[in-house]
Design an enzyme around this catalytic site. Structure first.
Site, mmCIF file in Angstrom:
data_model
loop_
_atom_site.group_PDB
_atom_site.id
_atom_site.type_symbol
_atom_site.label_atom_id
_atom_site.label_comp_id
_atom_site.label_asym_id
_atom_site.label_seq_id
_atom_site.Cartn_x
_atom_site.Cartn_y
_atom_site.Cartn_z
ATOM 1 N N HIS A 43 11.178 6.789 7.818
ATOM 2 C CA HIS A 43 11.681 6.920 6.453
ATOM 3 C C HIS A 43 13.179 7.189 6.507
ATOM 4 O O HIS A 43 13.696 7.672 7.520
ATOM 5 C CB HIS A 43 10.948 8.054 5.730
ATOM 6 C CG HIS A 43 9.551 7.693 5.319
ATOM 7 N ND1 HIS A 43 9.106 7.754 4.015
ATOM 8 C CD2 HIS A 43 8.492 7.257 6.045
ATOM 9 C CE1 HIS A 43 7.844 7.366 3.962
ATOM 10 N NE2 HIS A 43 7.445 7.074 5.181
ATOM 11 N N ASN A 98 10.250 4.370 2.608
ATOM 12 C CA ASN A 98 10.251 3.820 3.959
ATOM 13 C C ASN A 98 11.537 3.028 4.180
ATOM 14 O O ASN A 98 12.186 2.597 3.230
ATOM 15 C CB ASN A 98 9.071 2.857 4.116
ATOM 16 C CG ASN A 98 7.729 3.532 3.949
ATOM 17 O OD1 ASN A 98 7.273 4.237 4.826
ATOM 18 N ND2 ASN A 98 7.098 3.312 2.804
ATOM 19 N N CYS A 142 6.174 10.006 -0.044
ATOM 20 C CA CYS A 142 4.967 10.735 0.338
ATOM 21 C C CYS A 142 4.707 11.819 -0.695
ATOM 22 O O CYS A 142 5.565 12.681 -0.921
ATOM 23 C CB CYS A 142 5.114 11.371 1.722
ATOM 24 S SG CYS A 142 3.646 12.299 2.229
ATOM 25 N N ARG A 154 0.832 -1.216 0.000
ATOM 26 C CA ARG A 154 0.000 0.000 0.000
ATOM 27 C C ARG A 154 0.866 1.265 0.000
ATOM 28 O O ARG A 154 0.972 1.956 -1.005
ATOM 29 C CB ARG A 154 -0.946 -0.017 1.212
ATOM 30 C CG ARG A 154 -2.148 0.934 1.098
ATOM 31 C CD ARG A 154 -1.826 2.405 1.323
ATOM 32 N NE ARG A 154 -1.296 2.682 2.659
ATOM 33 C CZ ARG A 154 -0.880 3.885 3.055
ATOM 34 N NH1 ARG A 154 -0.911 4.906 2.205
ATOM 35 N NH2 ARG A 154 -0.388 4.071 4.260
ATOM 36 N N ASP A 155 1.506 1.535 1.093
ATOM 37 C CA ASP A 155 2.304 2.750 1.215
ATOM 38 C C ASP A 155 3.458 2.755 0.231
ATOM 39 O O ASP A 155 3.852 3.796 -0.297
ATOM 40 C CB ASP A 155 2.827 2.848 2.654
ATOM 41 C CG ASP A 155 3.421 4.208 2.984
ATOM 42 O OD1 ASP A 155 3.256 5.139 2.187
ATOM 43 O OD2 ASP A 155 4.050 4.337 4.051
ATOM 44 N N HIS A 206 7.454 4.200 12.606
ATOM 45 C CA HIS A 206 7.368 4.188 11.141
ATOM 46 C C HIS A 206 8.373 5.216 10.637
ATOM 47 O O HIS A 206 8.126 6.422 10.681
ATOM 48 C CB HIS A 206 5.945 4.557 10.703
ATOM 49 C CG HIS A 206 5.740 4.553 9.219
ATOM 50 N ND1 HIS A 206 4.723 3.841 8.619
ATOM 51 C CD2 HIS A 206 6.403 5.159 8.206
ATOM 52 C CE1 HIS A 206 4.764 4.035 7.304
ATOM 53 N NE2 HIS A 206 5.781 4.836 7.041
#
Length: 302
Positions: free
Chosen positions: A209, A249, A240, A15-16, A207
């Site tokens: 990056h 990420n 993003c 997804r991300d 989370h």
């Protein structure tokens, strides 16, 4: 300092990681990626999102992807739902968990979802309620918890404010996200400390990056606080769209290598994970973003 003996990773690559790819990724490839990830031992996978195809065309195949997955017992499949319309569409596909999101930065909230932090929480309240009523778990993604592309440094108090709002509407666990990858260990620890005033350590995840190469350092800093849940993305996929300059990420392979090297169990088979990352990287036509994977693949090649 006593570190966790076991860590659970939430794989966000499908997804991300893929949402910002300019070229459409066929549903069959996304499904195969999920199958390879769960075969490698991932037990939490963020699969897709239910947002307007106008804004995120890459996720327009959400029903096809969720319907095509061979579900494994013991694996939690989560999806992103920005509003009730998205939730109503998602619930048809039986997700185990939905994800709502908010920012610790007012400027980022306005740029990302065109409303204030408080307004975003008001929008998510009925979504959270609907999910809880349906027996679906709810996670809250808290973005820009240490830095914002528009405001700069974010005070821990802003993170605590957002965490409190999420707790107030019934969110069960939250992610402390360094969305643009500018965090350093002490800043990350301050953001986590502010979050822990509202959620227990078992309900908080990191989370990170890797824009400035600090993601693994920040992971270690969070481990020192007892945090044992983390999001990561196979092959370092992602970024993003509303955070200029943000890279992917932290790569799941790199996190697993770090943890295994520290004697921390993940339940993940690193070689199979590297293969999953190599698969999606090949499909996207570029090298993996994982340093560990590149080294292991080179070693295999002799």
């Amino acid at each position: 300092m006593k570190l966790p003996s076991r860590v659970k990773l939430v794989e966000v690559g499908p997804r991300d990681g893929l949402q910002n790819e300019k070229q459409p990724v066929p549903a069959a490839i996304k499904i195969e990626l999920v199958h390879r990830l769960q075969a490698a031992g991932l037990r939490e996978i963020e699969v897709t999102s239910y947002v307007s195809p106008k804004w995120v065309p890459q996720m327009a195949d959400n029903h096809e992807v969720m319907g095509g997955i061979r579900r494994q017992s013991g694996v939690r499949y989560s999806v992103l739902t920005p509003n009730l319309k998205g939730f109503d569409a998602a619930v048809l596909d039986r997700p185990d968990e939905i994800v709502v999101f908010g920012a610790a930065s007012e400027a980022f909230s306005q740029k990302n979802i065109n409303c204030s932090i408080a307004e975003s929480i008001e929008r998510f309240a009925p979504v959270v309620q609907a999910a809880r009523d349906a027996g679906v778990a709810v996670r809250g993604a808290m973005s820009c918890t240490v830095g914002c592309p528009y405001e700069g440094d974010i005070a821990p108090e802003r993170v605590g404010y957002l965490a409190g709002l999420m707790k107030g509407i019934g969110v069960q666990r939250v992610d402390v996200a360094d969305t643009i990858g500018v965090g350093t260990p002490r800043k990350v620890q301050a953001a986590i400390e502010a979050t822990l005033k509202h959620f227990g350590v078992d309900e908080v995840s990191g989370h990170f990056h890797d824009t400035y190469g600090q993601a693994l350092s920040n992971t270690l800093a969070a481990l020192e606080m007892g945090v044992w849940n983390y999001q990561s993305s196979v092959a370092g996929l992602g970024g993003c769209p509303y955070a200029k300059g943000a890279t992917g990420n932290v790569a799941t392979e790199d996190v697993v290598y770090l943890l295994h090297g520290m004697g921390i169990d993940t339940g993940i088979e690193l070689d199979a994970l590297v293969d999953a990352g190599a698969y999606i990287s090949e499909q996207l036509g570029r090298p993996t973003g994982s340093r560990v994977a590149r080294a292991l693949l080179a070693k295999r090649a002799g």
